[in-house]
Design a protein around this motif. Structure first.
Motif, PDB file in Angstrom:
ATOM      1  N   THR A   1      -0.751   4.540  -0.999  1.00  6.06           N
ATOM      2  CA  THR A   1      -1.573   5.741  -0.900  1.00  6.06           C
ATOM      3  C   THR A   1      -2.681   5.565   0.140  1.00  6.06           C
ATOM      4  O   THR A   1      -3.286   4.491   0.239  1.00  6.06           O
ATOM      5  CB  THR A   1      -2.238   6.047  -2.256  1.00  6.06           C
ATOM      6  N   VAL A   2      -2.926   6.637   0.883  1.00  4.50           N
ATOM      7  CA  VAL A   2      -4.004   6.629   1.875  1.00  4.50           C
ATOM      8  C   VAL A   2      -4.908   7.829   1.601  1.00  4.50           C
ATOM      9  O   VAL A   2      -4.406   8.932   1.340  1.00  4.50           O
ATOM     10  CB  VAL A   2      -3.445   6.737   3.317  1.00  4.50           C
ATOM     11  N   ALA A   3      -6.222   7.633   1.648  1.00  2.00           N
ATOM     12  CA  ALA A   3      -7.158   8.759   1.612  1.00  2.00           C
ATOM     13  C   ALA A   3      -7.754   8.926   3.005  1.00  2.00           C
ATOM     14  O   ALA A   3      -8.216   7.955   3.613  1.00  2.00           O
ATOM     15  CB  ALA A   3      -8.271   8.512   0.591  1.00  2.00           C
TER      16      ALA A   3
ATOM     17  N   ALA B   1      -6.763   5.313  -3.832  1.00  2.00           N
ATOM     18  CA  ALA B   1      -6.353   5.040  -2.449  1.00  2.00           C
ATOM     19  C   ALA B   1      -6.262   3.539  -2.180  1.00  2.00           C
ATOM     20  O   ALA B   1      -7.243   2.815  -2.338  1.00  2.00           O
ATOM     21  CB  ALA B   1      -7.333   5.689  -1.490  1.00  2.00           C
TER      22      ALA B   1
ATOM     23  N   ALA C   1     -10.212  11.123  -4.802  1.00  2.00           N
ATOM     24  CA  ALA C   1      -9.392  10.712  -3.651  1.00  2.00           C
ATOM     25  C   ALA C   1      -9.482   9.205  -3.455  1.00  2.00           C
ATOM     26  O   ALA C   1      -8.474   8.528  -3.223  1.00  2.00           O
ATOM     27  CB  ALA C   1      -9.862  11.437  -2.392  1.00  2.00           C
TER      28      ALA C   1
ATOM     29  N   SER D   1       0.844  -1.209   0.000  1.00  2.00           N
ATOM     30  CA  SER D   1       0.000   0.000   0.000  1.00  2.00           C
ATOM     31  C   SER D   1       0.876   1.255   0.000  1.00  2.00           C
ATOM     32  O   SER D   1       1.752   1.414   0.848  1.00  2.00           O
ATOM     33  CB  SER D   1      -0.911   0.018   1.233  1.00  2.00           C
TER      34      SER D   1
ATOM     35  N   VAL E   1      -0.698  10.943   0.663  1.00  2.00           N
ATOM     36  CA  VAL E   1      -1.935  10.985   1.442  1.00  2.00           C
ATOM     37  C   VAL E   1      -2.881  12.016   0.819  1.00  2.00           C
ATOM     38  O   VAL E   1      -2.496  13.170   0.598  1.00  2.00           O
ATOM     39  CB  VAL E   1      -1.641  11.355   2.923  1.00  2.00           C
ATOM     40  N   TYR E   2      -4.105  11.585   0.495  1.00  2.00           N
ATOM     41  CA  TYR E   2      -5.145  12.488   0.011  1.00  2.00           C
ATOM     42  C   TYR E   2      -5.945  12.963   1.228  1.00  2.00           C
ATOM     43  O   TYR E   2      -6.387  12.126   2.038  1.00  2.00           O
ATOM     44  CB  TYR E   2      -6.093  11.764  -0.944  1.00  2.00           C
TER      45      TYR E   2
ATOM     46  N   VAL F   1      -8.134   3.572   2.964  1.00  2.00           N
ATOM     47  CA  VAL F   1      -8.990   4.731   3.240  1.00  2.00           C
ATOM     48  C   VAL F   1      -9.251   4.768   4.741  1.00  2.00           C
ATOM     49  O   VAL F   1      -9.597   3.739   5.332  1.00  2.00           O
ATOM     50  CB  VAL F   1     -10.336   4.611   2.482  1.00  2.00           C
TER      51      VAL F   1
END
Ligand SMILES: NC(=O)c1ccc[n+]([C@@H]2O[C@H](COP(=O)([O-])OP(=O)(O)OC[C@H]3O[C@@H](n4cnc5c(N)ncnc54)[C@H](O)[C@@H]3O)[C@@H](O)[C@H]2O)c1
Length: 373
Positions: A155-157, A220, A216, A153, A182-183, A223
């Motif tokens: 990317t995180v939203a 992701a 977003a 992983s 990070v969004y 989330v």
């Protein structure tokens, strides 16, 4: 002759000195509490031993001018519990929440935690609990990310840019070695911008404000949901990426397809059974469902659109190897966490013991000798 009862008082700065913000350590301690939950070595409130807590619900109006009336996120809640294992302690988290607090420069909710001797009931430690509570709330999705998120992983939203999602991101990021971006999504652009600056500084990763929720979610891997109830957070299944892990710590309103087509893992099945039991016993079941994070899920179960709660895995059983963790990279997993006093007890106890070891806090006296006539 009675005996004197002394206890420790820990202010917020004392808790910080004792390591309350150490997210990785909190994730480890919280995992221990999950293991104890799954083994049954705990008690929470109510006759079913699994109640989230007892709330003080304010009326819509009152003839008494000083009585508090209903308002956004306005309530008091007491969350008692006993946690066994090496903790072996009783306690109660007590908080008041009011959305209007923020205009006064206060956090939305103001929390204290009391730890008590399990036999005598004497206080052991009274502590400022905003950071204890947010750290343990964040550590729960941290434990979930450890077991359920894809290892790669990146990317995180973050949906809802308040203090709880800061703590959630601390817990989650401690488990994602490949985190790159990070969004940040919030109803208020300024709040999202502040959050993004904090992310860049705290984690040294790219942080972007994304006002388009769909965009977003599209990119992701993980989330984190922790918005308040200012406005419903409405999402559709098709907005989520394949293989995403959705860590739900606050209310969310997805479409039916989201629930039907995701693998759902609960924090603790008996907690959700207790929520449903309490909703059924309340004057208005649907209103009770509206007030809890799992409400949309319970409704679909009632309508036979999803299996019974006992058919869902919970995180303790995943940790103990009794239920599968993530089985492949394409699986979409939704994890629901509603908060339990046992996590306040585990992290509070850890901070209390550390404070004792380091000589932190202020010793207070309940009595030198209990008064008797
Ligand atoms: N699961 C748990 O253990 C646990 C524990 C504590 C708090 N919570 C929940 O976490 C949530 C966040 O708590 P907090 O103290 O950070 O609250 P907060 O009010 O301080 O911040 C929440 C943020 O969410 C934003 N928001 C509200 N509705 C939104 C929407 N529809 N879309 C996007 N953003 C929205 C607000 O603008 C605000 O910035 C609350 O719902 C609270 O009840 C859960």
């Amino acid at each position: 002759m009675g005996t004197s009862t002394n206890f420790l008082y820990l202010s917020e700065p004392d808790c910080i000195d004792a390591g309350v913000l150490d997210a990785a350590r909190c994730v480890d301690v919280t995992q221990e509490a999950f293991d104890l939950l799954a083994s049954g070595d705990y008690l929470m409130g109510g006759p079913n031993h699994n109640s989230h807590g007892m709330g003080l619900v304010f009326p819509e109006s009152s003839p008494f001018p000083n009585m508090p009336v209903a308002g956004p996120d306005r309530r008091f809640v007491a969350m008692p519990g006993y946690l066994g294992g090496r903790f072996d302690v009783c306690g109660n988290k007590w908080y008041g929440s009011n959305h209007a607090n923020t205009a006064k420069g206060l956090p939305r909710s103001v929390l204290t935690l009391m730890l008590n001797d399990k036999d005598t009931g004497e206080p052991l430690c009274l502590m400022s609990a905003n950071l204890i509570s947010s750290a343990r709330t964040g550590a729960v999705p941290g434990v979930a990310a450890r077991h359920l998120a894809r290892l790669d992983s990146r990317t995180v939203a973050v949906l809802g840019c308040g203090p709880i999602n800061r703590a959630c991101l601390r817990g989650i990021a401690s488990q994602l070695p490949k985190l790159e971006k990070v969004y940040c999504y919030d109803l208020f652009a300024e709040t999202a911008e502040k959050f993004a600056s904090w992310v860049a500084q705290e984690f040294g990763v790219e942080a972007v404000v994304e006002p388009d929720l769909k965009a977003a979610l599209n990119d992701a891997d993980v989330v984190s949901v922790a918005a308040s109830r200012v406005e419903p957070l409405v999402v559709e299944e098709s907005w989520f990426a394949k293989g995403a892990t959705i860590l739900i710590s606050g209310p969310i309103t997805p479409d039916e397809a989201f629930w039907s087509n995701s693998r759902i893992v609960l924090d603790h099945v008996p907690l959700h059974e207790a929520y449903v039991e309490e909703a059924v016993a309340s004057p208005d079941k649907q209103a009770a469902y509206n007030g809890v994070i799992g409400g949309p899920l319970y409704r679909l179960i009632d309508e036979d659109k999803l299996p019974a709660l006992t058919d869902f895995a919970d995180l303790g059983s995943v940790i103990r190897g009794e239920s599968p963790a993530r089985t492949n990279d394409d699986e979409r997993i939704a994890f629901i966490a509603c908060g339990m006093s046992v996590f306040d007890l585990s992290w509070g106890y850890e901070i209390y013991r550390t404070a004792q070891e380091r000589g932190l806090g202020t010793e207070l006296q309940l009595w030198n000798s209990p008064y008797t006539d």
